[in-house]
Design an enzyme around this catalytic site. Structure first.
Site, mmCIF file in Angstrom:
data_model
loop_
_atom_site.group_PDB
_atom_site.id
_atom_site.type_symbol
_atom_site.label_atom_id
_atom_site.label_comp_id
_atom_site.label_asym_id
_atom_site.label_seq_id
_atom_site.Cartn_x
_atom_site.Cartn_y
_atom_site.Cartn_z
ATOM 1 N N GLY A 103 0.632 -1.147 0.006
ATOM 2 C CA GLY A 103 0.025 -0.038 -0.475
ATOM 3 C C GLY A 103 0.737 0.896 -0.494
ATOM 4 O O GLY A 103 0.481 2.178 -0.284
ATOM 5 N N GLU A 104 2.139 0.874 0.199
ATOM 6 C CA GLU A 104 2.679 1.940 0.239
ATOM 7 C C GLU A 104 3.223 2.861 -0.998
ATOM 8 O O GLU A 104 2.933 2.324 -2.147
ATOM 9 C CB GLU A 104 4.717 2.133 0.022
ATOM 10 C CG GLU A 104 4.202 1.634 2.337
ATOM 11 C CD GLU A 104 6.440 1.119 2.301
ATOM 12 O OE1 GLU A 104 6.761 1.544 1.929
ATOM 13 O OE2 GLU A 104 5.749 1.389 3.897
ATOM 14 N N HIS B 155 -10.324 26.365 2.154
ATOM 15 C CA HIS B 155 -11.817 26.794 3.094
ATOM 16 C C HIS B 155 -11.933 28.320 3.915
ATOM 17 O O HIS B 155 -12.421 28.987 4.366
ATOM 18 C CB HIS B 155 -11.685 26.130 4.228
ATOM 19 C CG HIS B 155 -12.728 26.379 5.403
ATOM 20 N ND1 HIS B 155 -13.925 26.305 5.281
ATOM 21 C CD2 HIS B 155 -12.617 26.319 7.024
ATOM 22 C CE1 HIS B 155 -14.746 26.698 6.580
ATOM 23 N NE2 HIS B 155 -13.885 26.857 7.557
ATOM 24 N N ASP C 65 -23.504 30.655 5.971
ATOM 25 C CA ASP C 65 -22.672 30.502 7.309
ATOM 26 C C ASP C 65 -22.409 31.760 7.567
ATOM 27 O O ASP C 65 -22.141 32.909 6.460
ATOM 28 C CB ASP C 65 -22.477 29.460 8.122
ATOM 29 C CG ASP C 65 -20.920 28.745 7.068
ATOM 30 O OD1 ASP C 65 -20.077 30.201 6.962
ATOM 31 O OD2 ASP C 65 -21.029 27.843 6.713
ATOM 32 N N LYS D 85 -25.824 29.151 10.803
ATOM 33 C CA LYS D 85 -26.031 28.232 11.484
ATOM 34 C C LYS D 85 -25.199 27.902 12.058
ATOM 35 O O LYS D 85 -23.913 28.707 12.905
ATOM 36 C CB LYS D 85 -24.673 28.018 10.033
ATOM 37 C CG LYS D 85 -24.924 26.435 10.175
ATOM 38 C CD LYS D 85 -23.645 26.004 9.369
ATOM 39 C CE LYS D 85 -22.088 25.687 8.864
ATOM 40 N NZ LYS D 85 -21.374 25.797 8.234
ATOM 41 N N ARG E 46 -22.443 24.692 14.759
ATOM 42 C CA ARG E 46 -22.471 23.675 13.621
ATOM 43 C C ARG E 46 -22.328 22.900 15.596
ATOM 44 O O ARG E 46 -21.864 23.184 17.001
ATOM 45 C CB ARG E 46 -20.778 23.724 13.579
ATOM 46 C CG ARG E 46 -20.187 22.242 13.222
ATOM 47 C CD ARG E 46 -19.271 22.386 12.563
ATOM 48 N NE ARG E 46 -19.276 22.569 11.269
ATOM 49 C CZ ARG E 46 -19.350 21.888 10.720
ATOM 50 N NH1 ARG E 46 -20.107 20.610 10.954
ATOM 51 N NH2 ARG E 46 -19.827 21.979 9.243
ATOM 52 N N ASP F 199 -21.191 28.857 -1.605
ATOM 53 C CA ASP F 199 -20.470 28.525 -0.514
ATOM 54 C C ASP F 199 -18.617 27.436 -0.965
ATOM 55 O O ASP F 199 -19.071 27.349 -1.874
ATOM 56 C CB ASP F 199 -20.810 26.760 0.748
ATOM 57 C CG ASP F 199 -20.797 27.149 2.135
ATOM 58 O OD1 ASP F 199 -19.512 27.279 2.020
ATOM 59 O OD2 ASP F 199 -21.641 25.447 2.289
ATOM 60 N N THR G 242 -20.954 16.857 3.393
ATOM 61 C CA THR G 242 -21.947 16.293 3.177
ATOM 62 C C THR G 242 -22.798 16.728 3.003
ATOM 63 O O THR G 242 -24.650 16.603 3.086
ATOM 64 C CB THR G 242 -22.022 15.765 5.470
ATOM 65 O OG1 THR G 242 -22.934 17.130 5.869
ATOM 66 C CG2 THR G 242 -20.859 15.500 5.564
ATOM 67 N N GLY H 74 -25.414 18.945 4.584
ATOM 68 C CA GLY H 74 -25.923 19.444 5.942
ATOM 69 C C GLY H 74 -25.993 20.937 5.128
ATOM 70 O O GLY H 74 -26.862 21.385 5.539
HETATM 71 C C1 R5P Z 1 -18.242 25.732 6.942
HETATM 72 O O1 R5P Z 1 -17.933 25.937 7.565
HETATM 73 C C2 R5P Z 1 -18.036 25.463 5.389
HETATM 74 O O2 R5P Z 1 -18.079 26.663 4.751
HETATM 75 C C3 R5P Z 1 -18.584 24.310 4.852
HETATM 76 O O3 R5P Z 1 -19.766 25.273 4.954
HETATM 77 C C4 R5P Z 1 -19.103 22.985 5.164
HETATM 78 O O4 R5P Z 1 -17.770 22.542 5.338
HETATM 79 C C5 R5P Z 1 -20.117 22.197 4.083
HETATM 80 O O5 R5P Z 1 -19.714 21.196 4.286
HETATM 81 P P1 R5P Z 1 -21.133 20.277 5.974
HETATM 82 O O6 R5P Z 1 -21.299 20.179 3.959
HETATM 83 O O7 R5P Z 1 -20.454 18.969 5.020
HETATM 84 O O8 R5P Z 1 -22.291 21.155 5.788
#
Ligand code: R5P
Length: 320
Positions: free
Chosen positions: A47-48, A139, A178, A201, A203, A227, A232, A234
């Site tokens: 796997g290396e 990010h 957010d 939002k 978390r 975004d 995920t 969410g």
């Molecule tokens: C969060 O601060 C990022 O900007 C995204 O909103 C977030 O990472 C997206 O993650 P998920 O789709 O899991 O909510």
């Protein structure tokens, strides 16, 4: 390895791809009118990672394209070994082109006894021998400060705006899902001459978020939720629910990086959205949906690579 050990003696761009996104690397090479560098990135039986460059790169300006997307530990390690390999092969300069920078969300100690993962990844890239980093919609932009080498931070906004302008809408509001996304959403709103709203939002845990409030007015408006990534799904699908609750008309999602893990695809399918526009910073693989539109960042990356090579402005690419 120590950075900048070898001077660029051959005026030549060499672009190699890791295994994460060879399709994007091939498109970038085509835009640059060069052939992709020949390298074998393979696995030993245990796997290396095993790497061998087939081209002589002594004294050249090397660009290594690798989004550090899932499987993130594999893609990061591959990139580190590619950098090491190029330095040891006496490349004149090595630029890590990272269209999606993984581990970016853990950029501070927001509670006790946790790592600052993005700082560690920055240190690893530098220790491996990267001379420069070229990345896209990280990010948080301040991750640039974790590096003691130049970082050029690109934005997908020009590519996205071209697509979003094709949507027919009379009244448009750009929504940040957010507080951290306000700056990005404001930039889109300005370019689209749209209003701005923000979702409050919270978390609850690593993979779970909840929303209760919306700052701004979306009643009767078409909405674009902007975004940096959909992981995920969410955050963005919760944002859809709340803008709909407050009377939004058509809703579109726009996110640079389609990480699309966990239940993201099911959430997108179930969401009351017209379409989801993402870039090709990460390959979609078998994650297909009629709702998902992909716009390419290949030209943007090619322009940034060319300008880096020619010591020309990168910020000029965003003067629009
Ligand atoms: C969060 O601060 C990022 O900007 C995204 O909103 C977030 O990472 C997206 O993650 P998920 O789709 O899991 O909510």
């Amino acid at each position: 390895m120590k950075s900048g050990t070898f001077p660029i003696i051959r005026d030549k761009i060499v672009l190699f791809s890791g295994m994460a996104h060879p399709t994007l690397a091939a498109s970038v090479a085509e835009k640059l009118e060069i052939s992709l560098g020949s390298a074998v990135v393979d696995r030993f039986p245990d796997g290396e990672i095993d790497i061998k460059l087939n081209d002589d790169i002594r004294g050249t300006d090397v660009f290594l394209l690798q989004p550090t997307c899932p499987p993130v530990n594999e893609t990061v390690m591959e990139l580190l070994l590619l950098i090491d390999c190029c330095k040891r092969a006496s490349a004149g300069r090595v630029t890590a082109v990272i269209p999606y920078f993984g581990y970016a969300r853990k950029d501070r100690k927001d509670e006790g006894r946790v790592p600052i993962s993005s700082k560690l990844v920055a240190d690893l890239l530098t220790t491996a021998g990267a001379d420069r980093v070229l990345t896209l919609d990280m990010h948080s932009a301040q991750i640039q400060g974790f590096f003691n080498i130049p970082v050029d931070h690109l934005y997908a906004k020009p590519v996205m705006i071209n697509y979003l302008k094709t949507l027919e809408s009379r009244r448009l509001t750009v929504v940040a899902p957010d507080a951290g996304g306000i700056k990005m959403a404001r930039g889109y709103a300005r370019r689209l001459e749209a209003n701005l709203a923000i979702v409050d939002k919270r978390r609850d845990s690593t993979g779970k978020t909840s929303v209760e409030h919306l700052i701004g007015d979306v009643e009767g408006s078409d909405v674009i939720i902007v975004d940096d990534m959909i992981a995920t799904g969410g955050s963005i699908t919760n944002a859809v629910k709340i803008v709909k609750k407050f009377g939004a008309n058509k809703v579109y999602m726009c996110a640079t990086h389609p990480v699309l893990c966990g239940n993201a695809m099911e959430r997108i399918e179930a969401a009351d959205v017209e379409s989801v526009v993402v870039t090709d910073s990460i390959p979609l693989g078998d994650k297909k949906s009629d709702k998902i539109q992909v716009v390419s960042i290949a030209s943007l990356l090619a322009d940034a690579i060319r300008n880096t090579h020619n010591s020309e402005s990168i910020s000029r690419l965003f003067d629009f």
